[in-house]
Scaffold this motif. Sequence first.
Motif, PDB file in Angstrom:
ATOM      1  N   LYS A  48     -34.186 108.595 -14.300  1.00  0.00           N
ATOM      2  CA  LYS A  48     -34.924 109.723 -13.717  1.00  0.00           C
ATOM      3  C   LYS A  48     -35.497 110.621 -14.813  1.00  0.00           C
ATOM      4  O   LYS A  48     -36.681 110.948 -14.809  1.00  0.00           O
ATOM      5  CB  LYS A  48     -33.998 110.548 -12.809  1.00  0.00           C
ATOM      6  N   THR A  49     -34.621 110.998 -15.744  1.00  0.00           N
ATOM      7  CA  THR A  49     -35.076 111.856 -16.837  1.00  0.00           C
ATOM      8  C   THR A  49     -36.163 111.157 -17.647  1.00  0.00           C
ATOM      9  O   THR A  49     -37.180 111.754 -18.011  1.00  0.00           O
ATOM     10  CB  THR A  49     -33.892 112.222 -17.743  1.00  0.00           C
ATOM     11  N   THR A  50     -35.941 109.888 -17.919  1.00  0.00           N
ATOM     12  CA  THR A  50     -36.912 109.126 -18.689  1.00  0.00           C
ATOM     13  C   THR A  50     -38.277 109.159 -18.016  1.00  0.00           C
ATOM     14  O   THR A  50     -39.300 109.410 -18.662  1.00  0.00           O
ATOM     15  CB  THR A  50     -36.431 107.666 -18.821  1.00  0.00           C
ATOM     16  N   MET A 178     -39.004 119.308 -12.986  1.00  0.00           N
ATOM     17  CA  MET A 178     -37.708 119.963 -13.115  1.00  0.00           C
ATOM     18  C   MET A 178     -36.626 118.902 -13.209  1.00  0.00           C
ATOM     19  O   MET A 178     -36.479 118.073 -12.326  1.00  0.00           O
ATOM     20  CB  MET A 178     -37.434 120.839 -11.896  1.00  0.00           C
ATOM     21  N   ASP A 179     -35.868 118.969 -14.302  1.00  0.00           N
ATOM     22  CA  ASP A 179     -34.814 117.974 -14.498  1.00  0.00           C
ATOM     23  C   ASP A 179     -33.458 118.592 -14.167  1.00  0.00           C
ATOM     24  O   ASP A 179     -32.894 119.307 -14.976  1.00  0.00           O
ATOM     25  CB  ASP A 179     -34.847 117.477 -15.940  1.00  0.00           C
ATOM     26  N   GLU A 180     -32.960 118.324 -12.994  1.00  0.00           N
ATOM     27  CA  GLU A 180     -31.696 118.900 -12.529  1.00  0.00           C
ATOM     28  C   GLU A 180     -31.602 120.392 -12.852  1.00  0.00           C
ATOM     29  O   GLU A 180     -30.679 120.825 -13.543  1.00  0.00           O
ATOM     30  CB  GLU A 180     -30.513 118.146 -13.132  1.00  0.00           C
ATOM     31  N   PRO A 181     -32.547 121.160 -12.350  1.00  0.00           N
ATOM     32  CA  PRO A 181     -32.636 122.573 -12.767  1.00  0.00           C
ATOM     33  C   PRO A 181     -31.463 123.411 -12.300  1.00  0.00           C
ATOM     34  O   PRO A 181     -31.282 124.523 -12.769  1.00  0.00           O
ATOM     35  CB  PRO A 181     -33.931 123.050 -12.102  1.00  0.00           C
TER      36      PRO A 181
HETATM   37 MG   LIG Z   1     -30.939 112.895 -16.443  1.00  0.00          MG
END
Ligand SMILES: [Mg+2]
Lengths: 258, 294
Positions: A48-50, A178-181
Amino acid sequence: MTDAAPALSIETQDLSLWYGKFQALKNVSMGIKNGLITSLIGPSGCGKTTLLRCFNRVNERYGYVTTKGEIRILQKNIYDPDISLIELRKSVGMVFQRPNPLPLSIYENIVFGLRIHAEGKLGKGHTDEVVEKSLREVGLWDDLKDRLKGRATGLQLEQQQKLCIARLLPLKPEVILMDEPCSALDVEGTRAIEELMWELRGRYTILIVTHNMAQARRSSDESIFMLMGELIEHSRTEDLFLNPVDPRTAEYIEGRYG
Amino acid sequence: MFTQTPLVRRKQRNEIIAKWIFGAMAVAMVVPLLLIIFHLVSRAWPLLSWDFLVTNPVGGMRRGGVWSAFLGTIYLVVMSLCISAPIGVLAAVYLNEYARDSWFTRIINLAVVNLAGVPSIVHALFGLGAFVIFAGMGRSILAASLTLAIMTLPVIIASTKESLAAVPVSFREACWNVGASRWQTIRRIVLPNSISGILTGVILQVSRTAGETAPIMFTGAVFFKKIPEGDLFAYNLRDQCMALSMHLYTVTTQVTNAPEALPYAIAVILLATVLFANALSISLRVYLRSRKKW
Ligand SMILES: [Mg+2]
Ligand SMILES: Nc1ncnc2c1ncn2[C@@H]1O[C@H](COP(=O)(O)OP(=O)(O)O)[C@@H](O)[C@H]1O
């Protein structure tokens, strides 16, 4: 062709990404609709982050990353040679897992982006206006208007995270990633950020990574489920949670993966 | 419930022993330093005065003061840091902020680490060969300063890199994500937040530069030289100069019948110069830290 805003803000076509020999994304093709909130769910390590970091091309900072396929943001291929990374990152803002305000005052945090891109000095009247507008947009103005010169790193985490969102707004971004904000925030903070996302909905395209399924359900229009670098399912949030098509989605929603 | 078991009692005893041992070691660090200072000052006492600082040595260096040596040391320290600090800081910024991880940067990093450990006498010979003879500078303040600069450069690079690396990556990410270039990131965020560490690292080299004898002995320092008293610009960069470290060495080994207090007094001046620089660095650090925003 019309001049109307494109229906899709982000499109990918057969996007694959390798960290060295390890393939972290496998032929991901998708389209993120303009102005909506789309959530990206999936177990830890599924990419996901990637994926998120592809959209403003920060992955390239690692020398060993290779990318294949196409990414179009507002119908412009972001791997075209004439793309300026600086302009791209202006319109694709990113909010991180841990709030990361800069070690400057609250005021300077918000005008930081403008100062970076301005050609000369910015008038104080102009920056004052921008600061007020941005802080109002994220609902911090009333709390912070009397201590704009204070340290941003001294705020509560929730305020810091809102500030990190406010910091993007003066640059008039099209997309906010937004990455796990909310993962560093408590229940209250999480709710505040979710409400803020609804406030911003429509004006910005928001793509949010979360591994909190309740959050995805509450606060997104569409959801994407990923597993081991592949896109498994992408549909309207109610549909994905109530009538998943793929059995793996169903299993994940029922809580069978971590 | 909640009573002491023998295990808990043993743990507590160890805790107390550990505390005392560590405390004793900490004291053991400070005591010798204080003793040295006390010893030096009390032996040097009869000679210490303002005049001692601002008059040249006379009478075969048995009488008078240390002016020419003191000023020489100042010249060498300032000159060499003026050369090594900018180069070292810029190199460290490049290595930490710009350079990608490649065999080339690895070799540079390896060289930096190893050069920092080279004994000063080796630098001295290099300086003699490279600056005095090859570059034709002759024995001069310039050649000696360059030699000292070469000696301090790797240490400055290493300490600056450390200070830069202490700035959290998340700050840099925040900058890149609003489209800041690397230089803007460095200029606006990285440097302001590491400057106190960088300066401390540079100023700590003052004591090394002031204290070393070997590197200047072959490249620019002389046993004796008379200069106008009270003139801060008495030395020319192409001149040779006296230096406190070298003067101390000369007085203790080459001069007979010197007053007993003389070497101690020279040592006190040297020590005071170094301590003054260190105190300056500490107060600068405190001041800069107080302005830091995180
Ligand atoms: Mg991640
Ligand atoms: N910088 C990196 N270098 C090498 N492998 C990485 C890097 N970042 C992530 N990975 C790997 O890529 C996979 C996907 O990671 P990530 O995108 O962070 O997953 P998620 O955000 O869904 O938890 C993981 O297996 C992870 O180990």
